[in-house]
Design a protein around this motif. Structure first.
Motif, mmCIF file in Angstrom:
data_model
loop_
_atom_site.group_PDB
_atom_site.id
_atom_site.type_symbol
_atom_site.label_atom_id
_atom_site.label_comp_id
_atom_site.label_asym_id
_atom_site.label_seq_id
_atom_site.Cartn_x
_atom_site.Cartn_y
_atom_site.Cartn_z
ATOM 1 N N GLN A 1 -1.733 -2.114 -5.760
ATOM 2 C CA GLN A 1 -0.941 -2.733 -6.821
ATOM 3 C C GLN A 1 0.453 -2.118 -6.821
ATOM 4 O OE1 GLN A 1 -2.213 -5.187 -8.505
ATOM 5 N NE2 GLN A 1 -4.398 -4.954 -8.051
ATOM 6 N N GLU A 2 1.471 -2.961 -6.717
ATOM 7 C CA GLU A 2 2.847 -2.460 -6.732
ATOM 8 C C GLU A 2 3.158 -1.719 -8.036
ATOM 9 O OE1 GLU A 2 4.910 -2.454 -4.311
ATOM 10 O OE2 GLU A 2 4.831 -4.269 -3.119
ATOM 11 N N MET B 1 -3.952 -5.522 0.938
ATOM 12 C CA MET B 1 -2.574 -5.972 0.729
ATOM 13 C C MET B 1 -2.470 -7.240 -0.114
ATOM 14 S SD MET B 1 -0.583 -3.852 2.388
ATOM 15 C CE MET B 1 -0.537 -2.686 3.745
ATOM 16 N N ASN C 1 8.743 -6.073 -2.676
ATOM 17 C CA ASN C 1 8.181 -4.720 -2.569
ATOM 18 C C ASN C 1 9.227 -3.619 -2.768
ATOM 19 O OD1 ASN C 1 5.552 -5.799 -1.799
ATOM 20 N ND2 ASN C 1 6.481 -6.249 0.186
ATOM 21 N N VAL D 1 0.082 -7.410 -2.892
ATOM 22 C CA VAL D 1 1.415 -6.945 -2.496
ATOM 23 C C VAL D 1 2.249 -8.172 -2.110
ATOM 24 C CG1 VAL D 1 2.657 -5.549 -0.781
ATOM 25 C CG2 VAL D 1 0.510 -4.722 -1.755
ATOM 26 N N GLN D 2 3.553 -8.056 -2.211
ATOM 27 C CA GLN D 2 4.424 -9.171 -1.856
ATOM 28 C C GLN D 2 4.593 -9.285 -0.339
ATOM 29 O OE1 GLN D 2 7.949 -8.265 -4.146
ATOM 30 N NE2 GLN D 2 7.089 -9.086 -6.030
#
Length: 460
Positions: free
Chosen positions: A377-378, A38, A415, A41-42
């Motif tokens: 990765q978003e 994670m 996200n 990730v935001q």
């Protein structure tokens, strides 16, 4: 409603106020593979909307004082949230057969439980509760009710792992939490919120004892924790900043009766009694969003369910295990297959994907990560995927800080991407479910015009 309507009143750092009776705290918590994945990730951003408690109108503002005091006490139990991430680099001999000497770098990431503290922002906005609840789409100003916008979890080595943003509205108050997603998953996020509100509800007294203390020891299964490292030497090898595209974000309400009809229909169509209510609802949304996107027949679309693993393990982990214990389960189809078959066909595919997640499968995800480490990765989400996150089982509306239950749950701007679906328990309770769906505007417009989809939506 402009975000400029939100103005800060004060900022401070809240630290655990320890006494001799305070719970023991670990010096560090190493991150598991689920946590490490994670890092790019935001933060999780979720918050609760309340009508104004009478105490908030008091000149000395005892409500804000109580929130600060109870937050400090909650951090005594959830000490990782008051810490910071630490990154250590190491080198080990390369396995290369070359005669020249070489080494490979790895990155060891853990939480230093150093009581550096959480951020607390007290703010105000000239909007009403109805200004938040009445619009069809989630108002943009809601994003300004959260801190650490745009922050990635990796940034937790230099910024707080928890930021609380309390915004006074004209007739309400919004409590927004931004929490590092490498430290917690949704289960742990709401566990913390529940215990914080419990302490506040008691007036901040008796904080040495809470009804559900967290289990802070990280779980690595059968793995040697020393193997759980990132095979990188620099952050830019795995960190990618993500810019949220222009989206429409709307909350759709599904009554318990409507969900029951979807479940009955799905089970009848696939001659089964094993399709769950949520699987039927997800299949309905997956098919509807795929229609709205007007995909070419051979285009691949995926229904991605973020599932919890605590109860899938043998023996099961405590429901109060504090950390990430989730992973995505994929169900894939071509657009023509998905839309030429009925709801039951899609729901059965989703059911089978979830049913395969046994103790052995879950442990296998840990083993596979060690062999091929990765960081999500978003920017690499499936273009035509529908991602279901959060859970209607989380106790969101039980967060009573002493002035009654919330009237709504909202998430911030973190996200967000086309196809993201966030699940909440329905505000009316009774088994109803609210889904916040994020789509590109043209897709949302098509979804709203889809009679099959909207027939299941409650308009009350």
């Amino acid at each position: 409603m402009s975000s400029h309507q939100v103005r800060d009143i004060s900022r401070c750092t809240i630290t655990p106020q320890r006494t001799t009776e305070s719970p023991q705290t670990p010096e560090r918590c190493q991150l598991t593979s689920w946590d490490l994945s994670m890092l790019s990730v935001q933060y999780i951003q979720k918050g609760l909307l309340f009508y104004t408690p009478s105490s908030l109108k008091h000149p000395s503002n005892p409500t804000v004082h109580l929130l600060k005091k109870s937050l400090s006490q909650a951090l005594l139990h959830f000490s990782p949230l008051a810490g910071r991430l630490k990154i250590h680099h190491s080198s080990s001999p390369s396995s290369s057969s070359s005669s020249s000497s070489s080494s490979s770098s790895s990155m060891y990431v853990f939480i230093e439980c150093n009581d550096a503290g959480a951020e607390f922002i007290h703010a105000a906005a000239d909007v009403t509760v109805s200004d938040i609840l009445d619009p069809i789409d989630v108002p943009q100003i809601v994003k300004s009710f959260f801190s650490l916008n745009g922050a990635l979890n990796y940034d937790g080595h230099s910024i707080p792992l928890l930021a609380v943003h309390v915004t006074e509205l004209i007739d309400g108050v919004f409590i927004g939490c931004s929490m590092n997603h490498s430290v917690v998953d949704g289960t742990s996020f709401w566990h913390f919120f529940n215990m914080w509100s419990e302490i506040a509800r008691r007036g901040g007294e008796g904080s040495d004892c809470i009804s559900a203390p967290p289990v802070l020891q990280r779980w690595f299964g059968d793995l040697d924790p020393s193997l759980v490292r990132l095979p990188f030497s620099e952050a830019d090898e795995f960190i990618e900043r993500f810019t949220t595209p222009v989206l429409r974000e709307r909350i759709f309400h599904f009554s318990a009766e409507s969900i029951a009809r979807l479940k009955a229909k799905a089970n009848e169509e696939c001659n089964s009694n094993r399709i769950s209510s949520f699987q039927a609802l997800c299949a309905h949304v997956w098919r509807s969003v795929t229609r709205a996107r007007k995909l070419s027949p051979d285009e691949t679309t995926t229904c991605k369910l973020l599932i919890g693993n605590r109860t899938r393990l043998q023996p099961p982990l405590s429901p109060f295990y504090f950390g990430n214990c989730v992973h995505y389960v994929d169900t894939t189809s071509t657009a023509i297959q998905l839309l030429s078959h009925d709801l039951g066909w899609a729901a059965w595919l989703a059911h089978q994907s979830v049913a395969t997640q046994t103790d052995a499968t879950v442990r296998g995800t840990l083993d596979a990560w060690v062999k091929v480490p990765f960081v999500l990765q978003e920017g690499n989400v499936d273009k035509w995927g529908v991602y279901f996150t959060s859970s209607p089982r989380f106790n969101m509306y039980g967060n009573d800080f002493g002035w009654g239950r919330p009237v709504a749950v909202h998430c911030g701007g973190a996200n967000k991407f086309d196809g993201k679906v966030t699940s909440y328990p329905g505000s009316g309770g009774g088994g109803s479910v609210d889904l916040e769906i994020c789509l590109f505007p043209e897709f949302m417009n098509a979804l709203e015009s889809d009679d099959e989809f909207m027939d299941a939506v409650s308009h009350s």
